[in-house]
Design a protein around this motif. Structure first.
Motif, short mmCIF file in Angstrom:
data_model
loop_
_atom_site.label_atom_id
_atom_site.label_comp_id
_atom_site.label_asym_id
_atom_site.label_seq_id
_atom_site.Cartn_x
_atom_site.Cartn_y
_atom_site.Cartn_z
N ALA B 58 -55.04 54.31 -14.41
CA ALA B 58 -56.49 55.36 -14.21
C ALA B 58 -56.76 56.48 -13.50
O ALA B 58 -56.93 57.91 -13.45
CB ALA B 58 -57.05 54.22 -14.53
N ALA B 80 -58.94 60.50 -11.74
CA ALA B 80 -59.17 60.05 -13.38
C ALA B 80 -59.33 61.09 -14.00
O ALA B 80 -58.86 61.68 -14.80
CB ALA B 80 -60.04 59.07 -13.64
N THR B 81 -60.11 62.43 -13.52
CA THR B 81 -60.95 63.20 -14.46
C THR B 81 -59.44 63.82 -14.40
O THR B 81 -59.36 64.93 -15.62
CB THR B 81 -61.87 63.90 -13.82
N ARG B 83 -55.92 63.23 -14.91
CA ARG B 83 -54.92 62.54 -14.77
C ARG B 83 -55.14 62.10 -16.49
O ARG B 83 -56.31 63.00 -17.46
CB ARG B 83 -55.61 61.40 -14.58
N ASP B 84 -53.70 62.76 -17.57
CA ASP B 84 -54.21 62.71 -18.80
C ASP B 84 -54.08 60.93 -19.10
O ASP B 84 -52.73 60.44 -20.04
CB ASP B 84 -52.86 63.21 -18.84
N VAL B 85 -55.00 59.72 -18.49
CA VAL B 85 -54.57 59.43 -19.26
C VAL B 85 -56.20 58.63 -19.40
O VAL B 85 -56.77 58.26 -19.54
CB VAL B 85 -54.15 58.14 -17.96
#
Lengths: 735, 355
Positions: B58, B80-81, B83-85
């Motif tokens: 994540a 996290a911001t 990433r495309d998760v």
């Protein structure tokens, strides 16, 4: 085991209280002894026949104070129960009657007959002139009252209240009695005093004219003149509330959301308001920013203008109160900021929000109730503050000081003092209500256990720069002010003669030895020892009342528990000035005549600081699983034994904390104390204020500094002791 | 009506290590390949590193060493911001001060969609999880199961490359678990999403997964399909962790090709050698693969016989200790003290190293 209890014929607790009742009637002096009960000089001064020291029985035998005679009836009736079983309905009924009748008669005669005979004109009209009088109640009356109360509670318990638990019912009865006698009764008496005219009659007109006085509610300041005192206090309270909350949030963010390396020092800041007498900050600020203040003079020289008294009044008050109360807001905000569930913020991040967006849309809204809470706390503290307005209020009047001047000055207008107190109470109680009712249940801070293994994100960059900047400035300012306090004590005459000297300390604390032993020559010793003595007596009593109340609130359920809780926590919202005024109005005349004694000081401390003990107790007892109590009870112990053997030992840290904080708060109290001191019992804080009013700043500051160090020592001792307890025993609580 | 598409991408871990502080190794040099469109479960006891691994995908934790690739993009240093998760948290983490619809459209507002488009997509998302019309409610007004669906919808509408689930069923009651796990699997297969799922419940893992990664002590113990792991565990730990396993000491007498001849409890049996050589070994047998009504086998005596509704559970005493077996015949049961012959079903025991 309970079945045997009910069938038992011997009742040790019952016998104890019956004996107490008889002893108080036959042996203990009924009225208050003027020179102090515990000096026992009265034993050799005409006891037991001298009417000043005689027990009730001896008074009656001499034909005096005949209204005490009816009390013998319930005392005799109490013997009837000795042969009965607890399960016998007559047992409970007789005890209830004995207790109720005895106690009521005691109260009735106490309020009806005073210094001038009958207290109420209609009684004189009914019975004719009494021809006799009575003074305030002493230990004899007190013990008899207690005896009747506890016989009454045992009767209720026997009739089935709280599952027949004598300890719990008695504890509830005891706490209700003392809180009613020492919180509600004085406040009620004071509120009633607002309606009394000069002739002693009750009048609504008089009340209305005093209440709607322009000096209280005038809006002149909108036109350049002065505003009413109520608006002043309100405005100050709101401003201070907002600023302290904002600063508290800033510091809390640094401690919880940044990599700042000296977090421990920041947390130590929260100790400061506890050990600082409230007006000391005002004093130190005068040294910096007053007319002869270092900074004022510096800038005056720099710009070649005359130094002014700009600081006195609203500006100074805002600065002083903000400095004083920010640490409290900080403490609250730490809890609030940490309480925001980390997984919420992580969720926001995985939903493509960056740190600033997360803070703005998720963290801050979740903190809203906590922010409101901190605001209300700051508001209440500002409203109740007495020391700072007294020292640097200038022409800016606030309610707390106006109450003081209404009583102490040439005015002596009880009615006006009562009206002002009413207004002040109205503000603080509203804030208190808002806090409990409106915010108490609204919490956005989640309490999930396992799911919240997340980590708080650091502050967004947009935020961290201003946050650190403001915190640095404010933190630095606080440090400078406290350094001023210490430094100022060594200056000969501030603004005039800046040489460093020990004079003030010597004047205050000089000690010498001669053939008679230690001589405490310094002028401060008298008030110092009195303060230590009173604080030491008050602290354990405060802790006891607080912890018993906490026990009842966390561990027991009974009818009327919510009202009980509200009543006991109410004293937190009552400003010290109001307590001080109400005490001198209520306890200056019989039946409870204790003004001018040390007792009234002790009592005022107990009830001012009770919430501290209650909070500490609640916090600790909530951590002890209820199954501990329950297993003790199923193993045959009763509530009292469970409390004594299981709960109390596990509460040592809480007890110590309650003791130390009660002690420290007693030492720094000023707003109630200033009304209650007397020639014999002068407290350190009122002595210091006296010195300030005589412009003896050096001595005042030296004394304040000493007090701060004494209290630092006390708090430090607590940390060591509590730390030791933690190391010595590993307590497996409830598992 | 907008459609929710799948952006599924594969995930690659190359020698990834995560160390907390100076010496707490949470994940120790793992290599992992998750194919696009597959549901992979990270399974293991508490403290094995599965949640840390999930959080590294994540971007909530950063790897101390190694490389993480999603699709063909190196995301090791990305927060996290960026990433495309998307992740569904164990506590759901629904924002209590926002309505259901505001929760679901939260991520869309930061992804550059216009307000009306975000609204449409949020409504579609709610529809997909079966919560049509619940948009105006507050999270506190929903049941646990409904809250979880909102959390899933909130994650789905962003059409992530990888969708993560952190123990999603642990807060639900038992009856709801089966239903919800089937719904999750259905959505995953329908949309063809890459899903990484963390749980400690092995039945759940066996039910939903394309592949299971069993982890232990910060390392991977075994990777395989549910059947592989159940029928052919590679170690005692995996055998014991997934389902119940009886671990019996035996002796390998000889090996011919891939087949071993073993003596167990005095009975000779042939089975796959599993790469071992002659000597002492351990045989792992599932309780359901033991035949209590066999004609060929070794002696056992019934010690306990328990009826659990859908089958009988027997505890049997043999030479080397006790064995746990189950049988679905609840009408003709064995009696306590009865001496029986215990045999193996055809596809049953597996050989493991002796230790």
């Amino acid at each position: 085991m309970d079945k045997n209890f009910a069938k038992k014929k011997t009742h040790p607790v019952l016998i104890f209280w019956i004996i107490v009742g008889w002893v108080s009637y036959l042996v203990v002096p009924w009225y208050g002894v003027e020179d102090g009960f515990f000096r026992f000089e009265w034993l050799f001064d005409g006891y037991p026949f001298d009417p000043d020291y005689a027990p009730a029985a001896f008074l009656l035998v001499q034909g005096k104070k005949l209204w005490l005679a009816p009390l013998i009836l319930p005392l005799l009736a109490s013997f009837l129960v000795l042969r009965l079983r607890k399960s016998d309905p007559a047992y409970g009924i007789i005890l209830i009657l004995v207790g109720a009748i005895g106690f009521s008669w005691l109260i009735v005669q106490g309020f009806s007959i005073g210094i001038r005979g009958f207290n109420f004109n209609w009684l004189t009209a009914l019975f004719g002139d009494l021809g006799d009088r009575q003074f305030g109640m002493g230990y004899g009356a007190l013990l008899l009252a207690s005896s009747f109360l506890f016989l009454f509670t045992q009767g209720i318990a026997a009739r089935g209240a709280v599952n027949g638990d004598v300890f719990v019912v008695s504890a509830i009865g005891g706490v209700i009695l003392v809180v009613t006698a020492f919180v509600f009764f004085p406040i009620a008496k004071m509120l009633v005093a607002a309606f009394i005219t000069e002739e002693g009659m009750y009048s609504i007109d008089v009340f209305a004219s005093k209440f709607f006085d322009d000096r209280i509610w005038g809006l002149g300041c909108l036109g350049g003149m002065r505003c009413g005192v109520a608006w002043n206090s309100l405005f100050l309270g709101i401003v201070v509330g907002i600023v302290t909350t904002a600063l508290g949030l800033i510091f809390a963010l640094i401690v919880t959301r940044s990599g700042f390396r000296y977090k421990r020092w920041l947390r130590a800041l929260t100790v400061l308001p506890i050990i600082t007498p409230p007006f000391v900050i005002g004093l130190a600020l005068i040294l910096l920013l007053g007319r002869s203040g270092a900074v004022t003079v510096f800038f005056a020289d720099l710009f070649d203008v005359q130094p002014t008294r700009w600081f006195y009044g609203l500006p100074g008050l805002i600065i002083a109160q903000t400095l004083a109360f920010t640490p409290i807001a900080f403490l609250v905000m730490i809890g609030v900021v940490e309480g925001v569930s980390p997984s919420m913020e992580e969720a926001a991040q995985t939903l493509r929000a960056d740190k600033w967006q997360t803070f703005r849309t998720v963290s801050l809204p979740l903190m809203r109730p906590g922010l409101a809470n901190a605001f209300l706390l700051g508001f209440i503290e500002s409203m109740a503050d007495f020391g700072n307005p007294l020292v640097l209020g200038g022409n800016f009047n606030v309610l707390s000081t106006d109450i003081f001047f209404a009583i102490v000055g040439a005015q002596y207008d009880q009615g006006r003092a009562a009206v002002l107190a009413m207004v002040l109470l109205f503000f603080t109680l509203s804030a208190f209500f808002a806090q409990r009712v409106w915010l108490g249940n609204k919490s956005y801070t989640t309490v999930t256990g396992k799911g919240d293994s997340g980590v708080h994100p650091a502050m967004p960059k947009r935020l961290s720069f201003p946050v650190f900047a403001i915190a640095a400035i404010w933190g630095g300012f606080t440090v400078v002010v406290y350094l001023m306090i210490v430094f100022g004590s060594f200056v000969e005459l501030w603004g005039v003669d800046n040489s460093l000297t020990f004079t003030h300390y010597i004047t205050a604390f000089k000690v010498s030895y001669n053939e008679f032993g230690i001589q405490w020559i310094g002028s401060a010793w008298d008030s110092f020892w009195t303060t230590i003595y009173i604080a030491t007596v008050a602290a354990p009593l405060t802790a006891i009342v607080g912890l018993i109340t906490a026990y009842l609130l966390t561990r027991q359920t009974f009818a009327g528990k919510n009202a009980f809780e509200f009543g006991t926590m109410l004293s937190f919202a009552i400003p010290g000035t109001v307590i001080g005024v109400s005490y001198i109005l209520a306890f200056n005349v019989p039946p409870i005549e204790i003004t001018g004694t040390g007792i009234i000081l002790v009592v005022s401390f107990i009830f001012r600081n009770m919430p501290v003990g209650v909070r500490a107790g609640i916090a600790s007892m909530s951590q002890l699983d209820k199954s501990l109590d329950e297993s003790s009870l199923t193993l045959g112990a009763n509530s009292w034994q469970t409390f004594r053997k299981v709960i109390l030992p596990l509460l040592r840290p809480a007890i110590l904390a309650a003791l130390v904080y009660s002690f420290v708060r007693a030492m720094t109290a000023i707003s109630a104390v200033i009304f209650l001191v007397s020639a014999e019992y002068n407290m350190a804080t009122s002595y210091i204020i006296g010195r300030v009013e005589n412009n003896d700043y050096g001595l005042a500051i030296a004394y304040s500094t000493t007090l701060i160090f004494v209290m630092l020592a006390a708090v430090g001792l607590l940390q060591i002791l509590v730390g030791k307890t933690k190391i010595r025993r590993r307590i497996n609580i409830g598992s | 009506m907008v459609k929710i598409n799948s952006n599924a991408a594969p995930v690659l871990f190359q020698s990834v290590t995560k160390v907390y502080g100076k010496d707490v190794v949470a994940v120790d040099d793992i290599n992992l390949e998750i194919k696009a469109g597959k549901l992979v479960t990270l399974l293991g006891p508490s403290g094995c590193g599965k949640t840390t691994t999930l959080r590294m995908i994540a971007g909530l934790e950063m790897a101390t060493q190694g490389k993480i690739l999603i699709g063909d993009r190196d995301v090791t240093q990305l927060p996290a911001t960026d990433r495309d998760v998307s992740m569904v948290f164990q506590s759901y983490a629904l924002f209590p001060h926002m309505s259901v619809l505001e929760n679901v459209s939260y991520g869309l507002n930061f992804s550059g969609f216009s307000k009306s488009e975000a609204f449409d997509r949020a409504v579609t998302g709610l529809d997909l999880v079966g919560l049509k019309g619940y948009g105006d409610r507050l999270p506190s007004e929903l049941s646990g199961g409904q809250q979880q669906r909102v959390a899933v919808a909130r994650a789905l509408v962003l059409e992530p490359q990888v969708l993560l689930f952190d123990e999603p069923l642990s807060n639900l009651d038992a009856k709801l678990r089966r239903q919800v796990r089937e719904e999750i699997r259905e959505i995953q297969q329908k949309l063809g999403l890459t899903v990484v799922y963390v749980t400690h419940d092995q039945e759940e893992a066996l039910a939903v997964s394309d592949q299971i990664v069993v982890m232990r002590n910060a390392a991977i113990a075994q990777i395989g399909s549910p059947r592989d792991l159940y029928d052919a565990p590679a170690s005692r730990f995996v055998a014991d962790f997934i389902g119940e396993a009886n671990l019996l000491p035996c002796m390998i007498d000889n090996i011919s090709g891939a087949v071993a001849e073993v003596t167990i409890e005095g009975y000779r049996h042939r089975l796959d050698a599993n790469g071992l050589s002659t000597g002492p070994a351990t045989m792992a047998v599932r309780p359901s693969r033991l035949d209590v009504k066999a004609t060929e086998g070794f002696k056992a005596k019934v010690v306990k016989s328990t009826y659990v509704g859908n089958r009988m559970e027997y505890t049997l005493a043999v030479q080397s200790g006790e064995i746990f077996a189950v049988h679905e015949d609840v009408d003709n049961t064995l009696a306590i003290g009865q001496e029986i012959t215990l045999g193996f079903f055809e596809k049953g025991p597996v050989l493991l190293p002796a230790a």
